[in-house]
Design an enzyme around this catalytic site. Sequence first.
Site, PDB file in Angstrom:
ATOM      1  N   GLY A  86       1.679 -23.038 -65.604  1.00 60.12           N
ATOM      2  CA  GLY A  86       1.520 -23.471 -67.144  1.00 60.12           C
ATOM      3  C   GLY A  86       1.291 -24.980 -66.899  1.00 60.12           C
ATOM      4  O   GLY A  86       0.656 -25.644 -66.182  1.00 60.12           O
ATOM      5  N   GLU A 107       4.096 -29.160 -57.655  1.00 60.89           N
ATOM      6  CA  GLU A 107       3.021 -28.200 -58.336  1.00 60.89           C
ATOM      7  C   GLU A 107       1.766 -28.660 -57.828  1.00 60.89           C
ATOM      8  O   GLU A 107       0.764 -28.112 -57.504  1.00 60.89           O
ATOM      9  CB  GLU A 107       3.180 -28.498 -59.712  1.00 60.89           C
ATOM     10  CG  GLU A 107       4.334 -27.590 -60.354  1.00 60.89           C
ATOM     11  CD  GLU A 107       4.676 -27.968 -61.828  1.00 60.89           C
ATOM     12  OE1 GLU A 107       5.456 -27.044 -62.537  1.00 60.89           O
ATOM     13  OE2 GLU A 107       4.188 -29.145 -62.301  1.00 60.89           O
TER      14      GLU A 107
END
Length: 224
Positions: A86, A107
């Site tokens: 996301g 990430e």
Amino acid sequence: MTQDELKRAVGQAAVDYIKPHLEENSIIGVGTGSTANCFIDALAEHKQMFDGAVASSDATAERLKQHGIPVYDLNGAGPIAFYVDGADETNDKLQLIKGGGAALTREKIVAACADQFICIADDSKWVNMLGTFPLPIEVIPMARSYVAREIVKLGGDPVYRQGVLTDNGNVILDVHNLNIESAIALEERINNIVGVVTNGLFAARPADVLLMGTADGVKEITAK
């Protein structure tokens, strides 16, 4: 549609997007947060179609394992075809701000290793210019005050995210009021401050595809 329904819709859309390309030895990179969790839940129904996943956080690894999806250490994993995650903000270049969940460093590492980075978000995350959402920066604890002073010189207002330690044992500064006209240049400049692990601008390596949930359904967007 509610925001939760939009998150579930984009999570399913990401599974539909990657499913035709999955093979028995495929490794999927998986992000962190509520939208990524919707992707994990949808992905679990097809776990027999791929080998396993690389997780961007301990929380994501635990959720994958709960679904019976093998989780591999990135150093021992093979090529990563897709990374799905996301975002807190995205612009039309698919440059992102991430790190609201304090997992930005892992990430960014997994995104860098993936052949294709698929961002999943609802249309509330779409902005003309990045920076309304405070920019997270992961910092070595002893450098927190120094880094904050350097950020002030860049025009930002850093706020220590109290009570939060990353999975790497570091702290987070959330930077308000930054002028992010040149996201790549700012990403590099902040990363060059001694004591910064990384910052939440995903501009040098933006998303390749955005699956954006809207009231009219999920839209597939590529960078301009």
